[in-house]
Design a protein around this motif. Structure first.
Motif, mmCIF file in Angstrom:
data_model
loop_
_atom_site.group_PDB
_atom_site.id
_atom_site.type_symbol
_atom_site.label_atom_id
_atom_site.label_comp_id
_atom_site.label_asym_id
_atom_site.label_seq_id
_atom_site.Cartn_x
_atom_site.Cartn_y
_atom_site.Cartn_z
ATOM 1 N N ARG A 1 0.833 -1.209 0.000
ATOM 2 C CA ARG A 1 0.000 0.000 0.000
ATOM 3 C C ARG A 1 0.871 1.265 0.000
ATOM 4 O O ARG A 1 0.505 2.279 -0.596
ATOM 5 C CB ARG A 1 -0.905 0.022 1.235
ATOM 6 C CG ARG A 1 -2.008 -1.034 1.248
ATOM 7 C CD ARG A 1 -2.697 -1.077 2.610
ATOM 8 N NE ARG A 1 -3.208 0.220 2.997
ATOM 9 C CZ ARG A 1 -4.430 0.661 2.698
ATOM 10 N NH1 ARG A 1 -5.272 -0.101 2.025
ATOM 11 N NH2 ARG A 1 -4.817 1.859 3.080
ATOM 12 N N TRP B 1 1.196 4.042 -2.993
ATOM 13 C CA TRP B 1 1.005 5.460 -2.681
ATOM 14 C C TRP B 1 2.176 6.278 -3.227
ATOM 15 O O TRP B 1 2.004 7.322 -3.843
ATOM 16 C CB TRP B 1 0.874 5.624 -1.164
ATOM 17 C CG TRP B 1 0.603 7.009 -0.685
ATOM 18 C CD1 TRP B 1 -0.431 7.823 -1.047
ATOM 19 C CD2 TRP B 1 1.365 7.744 0.273
ATOM 20 N NE1 TRP B 1 -0.349 9.014 -0.376
ATOM 21 C CE2 TRP B 1 0.735 8.995 0.436
ATOM 22 C CE3 TRP B 1 2.520 7.466 1.010
ATOM 23 C CZ2 TRP B 1 1.216 9.970 1.311
ATOM 24 C CZ3 TRP B 1 2.998 8.427 1.886
ATOM 25 C CH2 TRP B 1 2.354 9.670 2.039
ATOM 26 N N ASP C 1 2.003 -7.546 2.250
ATOM 27 C CA ASP C 1 0.568 -7.316 2.361
ATOM 28 C C ASP C 1 0.142 -7.598 3.792
ATOM 29 O O ASP C 1 -0.159 -8.733 4.154
ATOM 30 C CB ASP C 1 -0.194 -8.213 1.376
ATOM 31 C CG ASP C 1 0.079 -7.825 -0.070
ATOM 32 O OD1 ASP C 1 -0.211 -6.668 -0.427
ATOM 33 O OD2 ASP C 1 0.606 -8.656 -0.822
ATOM 34 N N ARG D 1 -1.229 1.075 9.489
ATOM 35 C CA ARG D 1 -1.566 2.125 8.522
ATOM 36 C C ARG D 1 -2.321 3.267 9.189
ATOM 37 O O ARG D 1 -2.962 3.081 10.236
ATOM 38 C CB ARG D 1 -2.403 1.528 7.394
ATOM 39 C CG ARG D 1 -3.788 1.144 7.823
ATOM 40 C CD ARG D 1 -4.601 0.530 6.703
ATOM 41 N NE ARG D 1 -4.145 -0.821 6.368
ATOM 42 C CZ ARG D 1 -4.806 -1.630 5.551
ATOM 43 N NH1 ARG D 1 -5.917 -1.222 4.971
ATOM 44 N NH2 ARG D 1 -4.352 -2.835 5.306
ATOM 45 N N GLY E 1 0.422 2.982 3.966
ATOM 46 C CA GLY E 1 1.013 1.668 4.181
ATOM 47 C C GLY E 1 2.044 1.676 5.301
ATOM 48 O O GLY E 1 3.029 0.937 5.247
#
Ligand SMILES: [Zn+2]
Length: 269
Positions: free
Chosen positions: A143, A147, A174, A189, A194
């Motif tokens: 994530r 970003w 993940d 997060r 992330g």
């Protein structure tokens, strides 16, 4: 040139055994309004916060968690003006190279670095990649990577080239992931999309490196997140993450280290 691969790094080359000790490092300083580090804090009260990193020393090999500012850029007037100096923010770095010096003082060699783990891609965390040997695995949450690549994080507080310009192997995670026996990435997060923290199971205790999911001890004791999120709307995620870390801090034998607290013992030694 970056090279993206998926997968876990557990049992990866260069790392053997379990975490034996931590080496806390203070690599610089930054003036931060209390309201940025603590939701509801005083916007006119400034804290001079340490910029920190931690070395996790295994039986064989070591892991670097975060890496402070990129000193080459901080000391370049143009780059400094573009990234490290605006409004009431400035990057404060001691003479020399605190990361290189800290690693040497700990008796460690860069060729034994097995992994660099980034909590997130803010510029006070990504600068250590300049010292990482070519091809070293660098891990972050998928994530966070997305970003970074999307450009959302580029306008301020992120120096994209610190990461994308590094000659490293990026490993994307993940959620919660065991990186090696005794070292686990935790999804925290909120501060950024992330952000991750790290649980280190040492022989005598467990240390959780909150990184920027908890700047200050007060974030944990008051279960109040930092007052700033990278993407508006992520405030609920930040609250969930601080609750998760505060729960861990309540567990016997577990310490949770706030990433930027000027009063926190390991950063003061
Ligand atoms: Zn941050």
């Amino acid at each position: 040139m970056e090279h993206v691969v998926d997968g876990t790094v557990a049992g990866g080359p260069g790392l053997a055994g379990r975490p034996r000790r931590l080496v806390p490092l203070v690599l610089g300083w930054e003036p931060i309004p209390e309201s940025i580090s603590l939701r509801g804090g005083d916007p006119s009260r400034f804290l001079l916060e340490p910029v920190t990193a931690v070395v996790v020393v295994f039986d064989h090999g070591w892991v670097l968690v975060d890496g402070g500012f990129n000193l080459d850029r901080v000391r370049d007037p143009e780059a400094r003006a573009a990234h490290y100096e605006y409004e009431s923010y400035t990057a404060v770095v001691p003479p020399g190279d605190a990361l290189a010096g800290g690693v040497a003082a700990a008796g460690l060699a860069w060729e034994d670095l097995a992994l660099c783990a980034l909590s997130h891609v803010h510029l006070d965390h990504t600068g250590g990649l300049r010292l990482v040997p070519a091809g070293t695995p660098v891990t972050m949450q998928r994530r966070e990577w997305d970003w970074l690549r999307s450009g959302i994080g580029r306008r301020e507080t992120v120096v994209v080239d610190d990461v994308l310009g590094a000659d490293v192997r990026v490993l994307l995670l993940d959620g919660d992931t065991e990186l090696a026996p005794g070292l686990t990435a935790l999804d925290t997060r909120g501060h950024t999309p992330g952000h991750q923290s790290f649980r280190v199971d040492l022989p005598d205790r467990t240390v959780v490196l909150a990184c920027d999911a908890a700047d200050l001890e007060r974030n944990l004791t008051e279960r109040t997140p930092c007052g700033w999120v990278g993407v508006s709307g992520d405030e609920a995620d930040a609250q969930r993450s601080i609750d998760r870390l505060a729960d861990l801090a309540d567990e016997p034998g577990t310490e949770v280290w706030p990433g930027h607290d000027p009063e926190w013992g390991p950063w003061r030694r």
